[in-house]
Scaffold this motif. Structure first.
Motif, short mmCIF file in Angstrom:
data_model
loop_
_atom_site.label_atom_id
_atom_site.label_comp_id
_atom_site.label_asym_id
_atom_site.label_seq_id
_atom_site.Cartn_x
_atom_site.Cartn_y
_atom_site.Cartn_z
N HIS A 98 52.57 32.90 33.56
CA HIS A 98 52.28 33.90 34.58
C HIS A 98 50.96 33.54 35.22
O HIS A 98 49.96 33.40 34.54
CB HIS A 98 52.13 35.29 33.95
N THR B 110 48.35 34.86 38.07
CA THR B 110 48.05 35.98 38.96
C THR B 110 46.63 35.87 39.50
O THR B 110 45.73 35.40 38.81
CB THR B 110 48.18 37.33 38.24
N ASP C 139 43.25 37.78 40.69
CA ASP C 139 42.63 39.03 40.26
C ASP C 139 41.27 39.16 40.94
O ASP C 139 40.57 38.18 41.14
CB ASP C 139 42.45 39.01 38.74
#
Lengths: 242, 241
Positions: free
Chosen positions: A213, A215, A217
Motif C-alpha cells: 500500500h 499512500t 500523507d
C-alpha cells in the motif's frame, strides 16, 4: 433382563465417553503442537518481558522529561543573544539531519505485507528474507530527495543497519518483523511517482505477490534515532583553510 | 424410595462428572496453548531484544543527564551556553556526515569481472550493481563502521546509490568502476564483514567473479558530505504533541 440391559447401556455410554475424551486430547495436542512444556518457564519469561517493557516505558518517559528540561534551558540561554540564537538554529538543523529530532511533514507511507500463504503448496515467504529489496527501496526513496526515512518507526540514519535475525529483522538494534512500514518525508508526488514507476521497485514487490500500500500523507511523523553513537575510531580532521 | 433413586443418582453424578471434565479441559487448554517450544524461543528472543534496547536507553538517559547538568551549570558560571551549543553542533555535524574524519579502517576496491571466457549466463552477472554496493555497505554498517565513502562520496542518511546505465549515481554524482569503498571502524571486524566465508562480499568474489579486494589501512581519510542540504518539507515536531 432389564438390569442387564441397563448395565450394557451404561458400558456402551462410558465407552463412547472414553473415545470422545481421547479424541479431544489428541486434537488438542495436534492444534497446540507437540512438546507442550511445563507452563512455569513460559510464565516466568512472560513476566520478565512485561517487566522489561515497563522499564522501557519508564526510561522513555525519563528521557522525554530530560529533553524537555534541556530544551527549556537551551531556549532560555539563547534568548537576547543573536550569536547564540543563530548558532542554536544551525545546531538544530544538523541535529535534525543526524536524526536526533522528531520531525513531521508531507510525504508517503509505504506498507509492505507478506504475501498470503500458498494454499496449494503451503509455502510462504516474507519480506524479511529479502533485505536487498528493502535496501533498494531506501535508495530509491533517497534518490527522490527524501528528507527523512523511517522503517517501522526506526529512523534511518547514516549508521542504520538492517540485519536478518531468524524470522525477523533488526533495524537500529531493535527487532521488528513484517509488515514493514516505511515512512518518508519529502515531496509527496515525487516520492510516489519514483516508487510506483512501471518496472520500478513497488512494481517489482507487487510482482513477487507482496501486498503493498502506497499512500501520500500530509502529516508523516518520523521519530528520532534513539541510540547513542560514539566515535571510537574516527576523529575529525582539523581543516586549516576554510 | 431407595430402589427408585439410582437413575436419578446416575444422571446427577454424570452431570457433575461432565461439569468437572469440562472445567478441567478449559483449565488445561488455557495453560497449554501458549506453551510450545517455539513460543518459548520467541519469548526468549523478544526478552533479549528488549534487554538490549534497555541498555541503549540507559546510555541515552546518561547522556541526556550530562547535557542537562552542563546546562544547569550555566547559572553558576562554570559553563557557557555558546560553548555547549557549539560542541553540540560539532557532534551533530560529525554524526550527520558534515565533518572530514580520519581513523583506522579498511579500503575495498571493487571492479567488474574482466575475464572473457568465464561461462556466465548473463553479462549482468559480470558487472557491479547498486544492490551489491548496498549490501556491502549494509554489512559494513553492521560491523560498526563509523563513516563510509565510495569514491570520495560520503554515505550519509540521505545518500542514494542507484544504477544509471554504465555508472552508479551516489549523492547526485556519477561514479564509474572501479569503486573504492572506504570505511572507518575496527579494521578486523570490518574485514571479517566483507571477507569471511558466507558473507555477501565473499559470494560476489567466489561465485560471480567480481573483483573485491579489501585492505586494512591504518589511517584513512573520509571526506565530508559535499552537498548542501536544506529541509523544505520536514519540520521538527512541537513539544507536547
Amino acid at each position: 433382563m432389564k438390569k442387564k440391559g441397563e448395565i450394557l447401556a451404561l458400558i456402551f455410554v462410558s465407552l463412547i465417553l472414553g473415545l470422545i475424551l481421547s479424541i479431544q486430547f489428541k486434537t488438542v495436542n495436534l492444534s497446540v503442537g507437540e512438546g507442550a512444556l511445563p507452563t512455569q518457564r513460559a510464565q516466568q519469561l512472560a513476566n520478565d518481558l512485561k517487566k522489561a517493557q515497563a522499564e522501557r516505558e519508564s526510561q522513555l518517559r525519563l528521557i522525554k522529561e530530560l529533553e524537555e528540561k534541556i530544551l527549556q534551558y537551551e531556549k532560555g540561554g539563547v534568548e537576547n543573544n543573536i550569536y547564540a540564537e543563530n548558532l542554536y538554529k544551525d545546531a538544530m538543523k544538523y541535529r535534525m539531519l543526524a536524526g536526533y529530532t522528531d520531525i513531521k511533514g508531507t510525504g508517503v507511507i509505504l506498507e509492505i505485507n507478506d504475501p498470503p500463504v500458498d494454499i496449494q503448496f503451503g509455502e510462504s515467504f516474507s519480506i524479511v528474507d529479502e533485505l536487498d529489496l528493502i535496501l533498494q527501496l531506501i535508495s530509491v526513496i533517497n534518490a527522490a530527495d527524501a528528507e527523512a526515512i523511517s522503517i517501522n518507526d526506526q529512523r534511518y540514519t547514516a549508521f542504520t543497519e538492517i540485519v536478518r535475525a531468524g524470522n525477523h529483522i533488526e533495524i537500529n538494534g531493535v527487532s521488528t518483523s513484517s509488515p514493514i512500514i516505511i515512512k518518508a518525508i519529502g515531496n509527496a508526488s515525487t516520492l510516489e511517482s519514483a516508487l510506483s514507476l512501471k518496472w520500478g521497485i513497488v512494481w517489482q514487490l507487487r510482482n513477487y505477490n507482496y501486498i503493498v500500500h502506497l499512500t501520500q500523507d500530509k502529516e508523516v511523523e518520523i521519530p528520532r534515532y534513539r541510540r547513542v553513537k560514539d566515535f571510537i575510531y574516527a576523529t575529525p580532521v582539523e581543516e586549516t583553510v576554510n | 424410595m431407595k430402589k427408585s433413586n439410582p437413575k436419578l443418582i446416575i444422571i446427577i453424578s454424570s452431570a457433575i462428572i461432565g461439569l468437572f471434565i469440562a472445567s478441567q479441559m478449559k483449565l488445561n487448554l488455557e495453560l497449554i496453548t501458549p506453551v510450545t517450544v517455539k513460543s518459548i524461543i520467541t519469548a526468549k528472543n523478544e526478552l533479549s531484544a528488549a534487554k538490549i534496547e534497555l541498555i541503549e536507553l540507559e546510555k541515552l538517559v546518561e547522556q541526556k543527564s550530562e547535557e542537562l547538568y552542563a546546562l544547569q551549570n550555566i547559572a553558576t558560571g562554570e559553563d557557557n551556553i555558546i560553548d555547549i551549543i557549539e560542541s553540540d553542533l560539532k557532534m551533530n555535524k560529525m554524526k550527520a556526515g558534515y565533518t572530514k574524519l580520519e581513523g583506522p579502517g579498511i579500503e575495498i576496491i571493487m571492479f567488474d569481472n574482466l575475464l572473457l571466457n568465464n561461462n556466465v549466463i548473463s553479462y549482468n552477472d559480470d558487472i557491479i550493481h547498486d544492490v551489491d554496493i548496498l549490501n556491502i555497505i549494509n554489512d559494513l554498517k553492521v560491523a560498526g563502521a563509523e563513516a563510509i565513502c565510495i569514491n570520495e562520496e560520503r554515505i550519509i542518511s540521505i545518500s542514494e546509490i542507484k544504477c544509471g546505465g554504465p555508472i552508479i549515481r551516489v549523492n547526485d554524482r556519477s561514479l564509474g568502476a572501479p569503486f573504492t569503498i572506504k570505511a572507518i571502524g575496527d579494521p578486523k571486524v570490518l574485514m571479517a564483514a566483507v571477507n569471511a566465508p558466507g558473507t555477501y562480499g565473499d559470494t560476489l568474489r567466489t561465485i560471480y567473479g567480481i573483483g573485491l579486494e579489501p585492505y586494512i589501512v591504518d589511517k584513512l581519510v573520509i571526506p565530508s558530505y559535499k552537498g548542501i542540504f536544506t529541509f523544505n518539507f520536514a519540520k521538527p515536531m512541537e513539544e507536547g504533541e
